[in-house]
Design a protein around this motif. Sequence first.
Motif, short mmCIF file in Angstrom:
data_model
loop_
_atom_site.label_atom_id
_atom_site.label_comp_id
_atom_site.label_asym_id
_atom_site.label_seq_id
_atom_site.Cartn_x
_atom_site.Cartn_y
_atom_site.Cartn_z
N GLY A 168 99.05 1.29 28.33
CA GLY A 168 99.22 1.84 26.99
C GLY A 168 99.12 0.74 25.96
N ILE A 169 98.94 1.13 24.70
CA ILE A 169 98.81 0.16 23.62
C ILE A 169 99.68 0.58 22.43
CG2 ILE A 169 96.76 1.34 22.71
CD1 ILE A 169 97.45 -2.47 22.58
N VAL A 170 100.35 -0.39 21.84
CA VAL A 170 101.16 -0.19 20.63
C VAL A 170 100.56 -1.05 19.52
CG1 VAL A 170 103.43 -0.56 19.57
CG2 VAL A 170 103.27 0.30 21.92
N VAL A 171 100.42 -0.48 18.33
CA VAL A 171 99.89 -1.22 17.18
C VAL A 171 100.93 -1.19 16.07
CG1 VAL A 171 98.03 -1.44 15.49
CG2 VAL A 171 97.54 -0.57 17.79
N ASP A 185 113.47 -1.90 20.10
CA ASP A 185 114.23 -1.67 21.33
C ASP A 185 113.56 -0.62 22.22
OD1 ASP A 185 114.96 0.11 19.17
OD2 ASP A 185 116.49 0.93 20.50
N VAL A 186 112.94 0.38 21.60
CA VAL A 186 112.25 1.42 22.36
C VAL A 186 111.05 0.82 23.09
CG1 VAL A 186 110.98 3.60 22.22
CG2 VAL A 186 112.99 3.23 20.77
N PHE A 187 110.28 0.00 22.38
CA PHE A 187 109.14 -0.67 22.99
C PHE A 187 109.56 -1.53 24.18
CE2 PHE A 187 106.83 -4.76 23.13
CZ PHE A 187 105.62 -4.30 23.66
N ILE A 196 102.25 -1.82 29.25
CA ILE A 196 101.93 -1.51 27.86
C ILE A 196 101.79 -2.81 27.06
CG2 ILE A 196 104.34 -1.28 27.09
CD1 ILE A 196 103.38 1.23 25.52
N ASP A 197 100.80 -2.86 26.18
CA ASP A 197 100.54 -4.03 25.36
C ASP A 197 100.88 -3.76 23.91
OD1 ASP A 197 99.58 -5.53 27.51
OD2 ASP A 197 97.53 -4.77 27.26
N LEU A 198 101.08 -4.85 23.17
CA LEU A 198 101.41 -4.79 21.75
C LEU A 198 100.43 -5.65 20.98
CD1 LEU A 198 103.39 -4.24 19.30
CD2 LEU A 198 104.56 -6.35 20.01
#
Length: 332
Positions: A168-171, A185-187, A196-198
């Motif tokens: 997954g990816i977070v931006v 904290d959720v991440f 998952i990446d940021l």
Amino acid sequence: MQLPFVNGQNPGKRVKIFTWHIHGTYLYYLSLGDYEIYIPISKEPKPGYVGRGTTFPFGENVHEVDEQEVKNLELDCILFQTKTNYLENQYETLSAEQRELPKIYLEHDPPQDVTPYTKHIVTDSRISLVHVTHFNSLMWDNNNLPFTVIEHGVEVRTVPYSSELERGIVVINNIERRGRRLGLDVFLEVQKHVPIDLVGMGAERLGLGEVLHPELPEFLSRYRFFFNPIRFTSLGLAVCEAMVMGIPVVGLATTELASVIKNGETGIIHTDINYLINAMKDLLANPEKAKQIGAAGQAMAKKRFDIKRFNADWLRVFNQAISKNQPSKIVL
């Protein structure tokens, strides 16, 4: 077709808007409309005075102006985007005559103080108040003033969603500094259970660092899903951009996102983090399901976040703001 106007004269002439470079992505999408935008640049770096910059492919209708020369511009409307713009910058940069021009205050965020009791800074009925989401307008006490909601508009990118990476990816920009509100904290909790990446400004320690906006679509397209851990915001443009690409979005069922995604159909939302973790694992194990949900979200997002509608809404608001500040004409 209704033509824009300037100061009630010269039909067909493009409206001239002055604003500050606050949110680069939003400014870029705003600039795709049929009007001229002027933004200041300062010799010394300070927020809002960075000019065009080098990140976004702004067109010829975005004009960079030295802050000392702004007072010499012939303008039609002033667009505020922050409290600092409204309380300080206009007095530092604009002439007295320019400060009498029609004004719009664009509110990007819900209140950060005690909601829903926070009064908005705009109390002057002569200023047109615009919110980017209905959630924003709901959370602010708008001082009984009329307001307009202009929902986001984004370009539809031609980069195909491949979903080849089982991650997954977070931006999010500066998630460490912005903390719980942006879901730090959720991440971190999700990252214990799901690959998952940021990416984003200031993400070097916890993630992969910044990916420039023009390069983001191709970068995102390989990830299986997009995760939005933000607790409290309006609606991130990165979420809209992911959806129009066909990337399935997983997020918290809070703020405006709860009205955008239909759980299990156009994306996945919930307030239970464990539910979301299990849903992410399911998407990783079932790429065809991920593509199906992503396609359904894409169809919805292309309609809701249509860039032509967005720019037409803004042109209408600019014209209305200018029109309501015109002297009444006496017909003899």
